[in-house]
Structure formats: C-alpha cells, structure tokens
Design an enzyme around this catalytic site. Structure first.
Site, short mmCIF file in Angstrom:
data_model
loop_
_atom_site.label_atom_id
_atom_site.label_comp_id
_atom_site.label_asym_id
_atom_site.label_seq_id
_atom_site.Cartn_x
_atom_site.Cartn_y
_atom_site.Cartn_z
N ASP A 51 0.84 -1.20 0.00
CA ASP A 51 0.00 0.00 0.00
C ASP A 51 0.88 1.26 0.00
O ASP A 51 1.40 1.67 1.03
CB ASP A 51 -0.90 -0.02 1.24
CG ASP A 51 -1.74 1.25 1.38
OD1 ASP A 51 -1.74 2.08 0.44
OD2 ASP A 51 -2.38 1.42 2.43
N GLU A 130 30.96 10.08 7.42
CA GLU A 130 31.36 9.95 8.82
C GLU A 130 30.15 10.26 9.71
O GLU A 130 30.08 11.33 10.33
CB GLU A 130 32.51 10.90 9.15
CG GLU A 130 33.77 10.68 8.32
CD GLU A 130 34.85 11.70 8.63
OE1 GLU A 130 34.58 12.67 9.39
OE2 GLU A 130 35.98 11.55 8.12
N GLU A 132 27.70 10.62 12.77
CA GLU A 132 27.82 10.70 14.22
C GLU A 132 26.44 10.46 14.85
O GLU A 132 25.41 10.71 14.21
CB GLU A 132 28.35 12.08 14.62
CG GLU A 132 29.75 12.35 14.08
CD GLU A 132 30.17 13.80 14.19
OE1 GLU A 132 31.35 14.09 13.91
OE2 GLU A 132 29.33 14.66 14.55
N GLU A 212 33.05 10.72 20.08
CA GLU A 212 33.10 12.05 19.48
C GLU A 212 33.18 13.13 20.58
O GLU A 212 33.25 12.84 21.76
CB GLU A 212 31.90 12.29 18.55
CG GLU A 212 32.26 12.26 17.07
CD GLU A 212 33.30 13.29 16.66
OE1 GLU A 212 33.43 14.32 17.35
OE2 GLU A 212 33.99 13.07 15.65
N GLU A 220 31.12 7.98 16.70
CA GLU A 220 31.27 8.04 15.24
C GLU A 220 31.85 6.71 14.76
O GLU A 220 32.78 6.17 15.35
CB GLU A 220 32.20 9.19 14.85
CG GLU A 220 32.50 9.27 13.35
CD GLU A 220 33.34 10.50 13.01
OE1 GLU A 220 33.01 11.60 13.49
OE2 GLU A 220 34.34 10.35 12.28
N HIS A 269 30.02 14.44 8.05
CA HIS A 269 30.99 14.93 7.08
C HIS A 269 31.10 13.91 5.96
O HIS A 269 31.29 12.72 6.20
CB HIS A 269 32.35 15.14 7.75
CG HIS A 269 32.28 15.96 9.00
ND1 HIS A 269 33.10 15.75 10.08
CD2 HIS A 269 31.46 16.99 9.34
CE1 HIS A 269 32.81 16.62 11.03
NE2 HIS A 269 31.80 17.37 10.61
N ARG A 339 38.83 22.70 9.74
CA ARG A 339 37.54 22.07 10.02
C ARG A 339 36.43 23.08 10.29
O ARG A 339 35.30 22.68 10.57
CB ARG A 339 37.70 21.10 11.20
CG ARG A 339 38.36 19.79 10.80
CD ARG A 339 38.65 18.90 12.00
NE ARG A 339 38.96 17.53 11.59
CZ ARG A 339 40.11 17.13 11.10
NH1 ARG A 339 41.10 18.01 10.92
NH2 ARG A 339 40.30 15.87 10.75
N GLU A 358 35.80 17.18 1.41
CA GLU A 358 34.95 16.79 2.53
C GLU A 358 33.93 17.90 2.76
O GLU A 358 34.27 18.99 3.22
CB GLU A 358 35.79 16.58 3.79
CG GLU A 358 34.96 16.23 5.02
CD GLU A 358 35.76 16.35 6.32
OE1 GLU A 358 35.52 15.55 7.22
OE2 GLU A 358 36.61 17.27 6.42
N ARG A 360 31.23 19.33 4.93
CA ARG A 360 31.03 19.12 6.36
C ARG A 360 29.64 19.53 6.86
O ARG A 360 29.34 19.37 8.04
CB ARG A 360 32.11 19.90 7.13
CG ARG A 360 33.50 19.38 6.86
CD ARG A 360 34.57 20.20 7.56
NE ARG A 360 34.46 20.18 9.02
CZ ARG A 360 34.89 19.21 9.81
NH1 ARG A 360 35.47 18.14 9.28
NH2 ARG A 360 34.77 19.29 11.12
#
Length: 470
Positions: A51, A130, A132, A212, A220, A269, A339, A358, A360
C-alpha cells in the site's frame, strides 16, 4: 547474485523468511517479511505488492497499489531476527505502467549515477561518510495540549557527576570533552565495536570508530568510501545496525543532529571524489593539491549549498547544529585542513587516489540517496560551468570578525530558508531528469506542511521562561 544464486544463499543459511526492505522519501527503511517457501524467481520480476498510500510522501489512496521489486545482489543475512532471515533491498515500481517509481529515493540515486556517466566527466562518484550519533540510556518526550517536554539521560552525561549510582565512578566526558579519551572515560568502545562487527558481516567496510566531542555517548563510525548508490544502501544498514545493537544492550541511539543543548551536535561529514576509468580525477597542481575539475566541483557545491542542504540537513533540528562555535561549518568556504570551513580538503596523504573534498555541512538525519545525489549534481554543475569556489580560507573562521568574513556566504539559519533556496535554485538538480519537479515540490510541501507548520503552532517550553510573567 542471480535469482538462482539468491535461493542457494537462502538454502545455505537455512533461512525460513525473507525480509524485503525499501526506503521512503524521508529516509526511513520500511519492510515486509515473507516465508521462503512462498518465493520463486518470478518475484524478482513481478515484485511484492504493498500500500503506497501508507508510505510518507508517496501515493494518494486512490493510487495506492505499488510494487517492491527485490534486487538479488543486495541479499545478506539479517543480524537481528531470532531465526535465520535473508534481507534484500527493493526498487519501487508502478504496477500499471511497470515503470520505476519517480519518488523512490533509490531510483533518484541510480539516475544520478547514470547521468554522471552520460556527461562523460566521470564514471564513478565515491562517497565516504562519517555519521555521528548519540547513545543514550533513556529518552522521554511528549507534546500535547497541556504539556511539551523532553528529557534525555546518559550514564556518560557530564550532568551526572553528582548522581547517586552506587557507586558513581566519575568517568564522564565533560561538555566538548569527549574527543577522544580511552576507557574508562570512553565507556562505549565495546558497544561501537559490536556495531562495527555487525556491519562487516553484511559487507560494509568500516575505517574507524571512536568517541566524538560531545558528552553523553556521542560516537562516530566511519565507512570506507564506495559508489553512491552502494553507499546509500550501506547507510540504511548502518542506521539499522547501530540502533538495533544499542537496543540489544538496553540503550537507545538517535541520529538527531542536536539533541544536547550547549554541546556539539552530530554531523555527517561526507568525503566525495570523482573517478574515470579507474583513475581519480581530483588530484592536480591547484590549491591543496586539487585539479581544476575538483576546484570547480567545490565551486558548484558551494554555490548551490543552501539548496543542497534542504536534502542534506533536512530537519528543523539540523539548524540548531549549524550554529557558530560548536565545530559546525556555517560559512560557505573552501580550505585545506580547516575544520571550520564548509568544504575541507584532507591533507593526510599525497596519493592521487586519496585526494577528495569533505563537505562538512550534512547531518545523519538525511536520506543518503537524496543528499548525495544533490551533492553530485551540484558538483557537476560546477564542473560544467567552471564555477570558482572563491578565496580559500585558511584561518579559524570562529575567530574572524564580521568585516573579515564579508563576501563569504553562510549556511541557511533555518530549514525554512533552505527550502526557500531549493524552491529558487533547483535547475541543476533536474538536469538529466535526475530529480523531477514533482519530487522537489513533494519534498518542499511535506516539510512545510507536516513539519514547519506543526512546529509553528506549538508553544515552546523556553517561551514560558521568557514570557510567562509578562
């Protein structure tokens, strides 16, 4: 794995049941279980009826019949059923037209991979997330006409250093102090290890796991990169395994981006690279060892970041994470090693195959099929149109003044802003028919009517602190 090999696999493991899983529009796994003896090879063509009107964001009740068509090569032994059960992922098909359903997130990701090959730019998009998450001992929440509340608790919570625990041993990470001491402060090493072992059993390669930054069990587990659709399949298994292993031990896991006030939230990330004919395309002589193609991919993601985040940071809670000073990237810029930038270029290795970007900003509440497809489409738009990613920012963004940050765009402050951005900027997503107007309109409408509107009507507990005695 062919259908014949699928049944041999079931026989080998003495599986009495087969569990068919698929992902709804918002990113939740749905399933239906069938006795093995009720299956035959025709089900891989004819599919399993269900359904579609009961699945969020899909069909109206007048068009409810849908088919889940199993994909034999996704078969594996499910780790959580009491008796041997084989799990298999399905694509969704309209039973009348026999066409793949346009709102099936997995189909959108498959189209994104196909479109990448059609462009000739690359033939593979590798994704390495990655994710978390928090491991809690208890969560309570309620929302009704007379009460609105939530409460979380964790034996690791910094707020429990004075709790009577017979005895309280005091090993509790402080706020922003969880990255990443050994045991006994890290009490969840073995639990995360069990999660990683279960992932390995279903074919998911784990790169590392650790505590983390936040208190209260923030963890993580990093996944080794894989092609987009395969990784999105893995991400569904990842959430399923993490939650069920935690439950096995009397714990509860949340992928909410910001469940703990005044501590770091949970991001995802996402490492991203393009390959062609088995060769990486992101290594070059440009900034941070990037090729021009990679820099233009960064430019496309940054240009369309606000619209991408409507899929990659898709909840109201996402924007309680995307705030300054909690290691969350709120400034849309590019940087090597930094970062605090929205896109970081990892500098651990000089190998061309290790060169990647990366992004983030995403968080693990997202639907990986949609979020990573949107990222890929943004990158391709940047490559096609030679979009400049702007000046790299190799300083700590959090220490810069507003004047110094002038000229850099910011992430949306709310989900509403991200949806506005998606409304205004989605032509790059519909290239090649990857996302359709219907999918985008359905997504925006659901988020506005089922989430934002309902939240706007409810008094917030903190409003009583601010205004009760006004």
């Amino acid at each position: 794995m062919t259908p014949k090999e699928f049944f041999e696999f079931c026989k080998k493991h003495k599986a009495e049941m087969i569990d068919v899983k698929f992902t709804d529009l918002l990113g939740t796994w749905q399933h239906c279980t069938i006795p093995t003896e009720a299956w035959d090879e025709s089900l891989f063509e004819d599919g399993l009826g269900f359904d579609g009107s009961s699945i969020r964001g899909w069909q109206g009740i007048h068009l409810s019949d849908m088919l889940a068509v199993p994909i034999p090569e996704t078969a594996c032994l499910d780790p959580f059923f009491e008796r041997p059960t084989v799990s298999v992922i399905a694509n969704i098909v309209d039973p009348v037209t026999r066409e793949t359903y346009l709102r099936d997130p997995r189909f959108i990701a498959r189209k994104a991979e196909a479109y990448l090959k059609e462009t000739g730019i690359a033939d593979m998009c590798n994704i390495g997330p990655e994710p978390e998450f928090f491991i809690f001992d208890e969560v309570r929440f309620e929302q009704n006409e007379r009460r609105g509340m939530y409460e979380i608790d964790s034996i690791e919570g910094a707020w429990n250093t004075a709790r009577f625990e017979e005895p309280n041993l005091g090993y509790k990470p402080s706020f922003k102090g969880g990255y990443f001491p050994v045991s006994p402060t890290d009490t969840y090493h073995d639990l995360r290890g069990e999660m990683a072992y279960e992932m390995l059993k279903v074919g998911i390669l784990v790169e590392a796991h650790h505590h983390e930054v936040a208190t209260a069990g923030q963890s993580e587990i990093d996944l080794r990169y894989a092609p987009l659709v395969k990784m999105a399949d893995h991400f569904m298994w990842y959430k399923y395994i993490v939650k069920n292993v935690a439950k096995r031990h009397g714990k509860t896991v949340t992928f909410m981006p910001k469940p703990v006030f005044r501590d770091n939230g949970s991001g995802m990330h996402t490492h991203f690279s393009l390959w062609k004919d088995g060769k990486p395309l992101f290594a070059g002589e440009g900034y941070a060892g990037l090729s021009k193609l990679a820099l233009h991919a960064c430019g496309g993601i940054l240009k369309h970041a606000a619209a991408i985040l409507a899929f990659a940071a898709p909840t109201t809670n996402s924007y309680r994470r995307l705030v300054p000073n909690f290691e969350a990237p709120t400034n849309l810029c590019l940087s090597a090693r930094n970062r605090s930038a929205a896109i970081r270029i990892p500098m651990y290795s000089k190998k061309p195959e290790a060169k990647r970007l990366e992004f983030r900003c995403p968080d693990p509440s997202c639907n990986g099929y949609l979020a990573w497809s949107a990222m890929l489409m943004g990158a391709l738009d940047g490559i096609r149109n030679n979009i400049d990613p702007g000046r790299p920012l190799d300083r700590d963004v959090y220490e810069m003044t507003p004047d110094e940050l002038e000229g850099y765009e910011h992430t949306p402050a709310t989900l509403d802003e991200a949806l506005d951005a998606l409304d205004a900027d989605h032509a790059f997503l519909t290239e090649g028919g990857v996302f359709t107007e219907d999918v985008i309109e359905t997504w925006v409408s659901w988020k506005r009517t089922e989430e934002l509107k309902d939240l706007s009507l409810r008094p917030h507990p903190y409003e009583f602190h601010l205004y009760y005695d006004s």
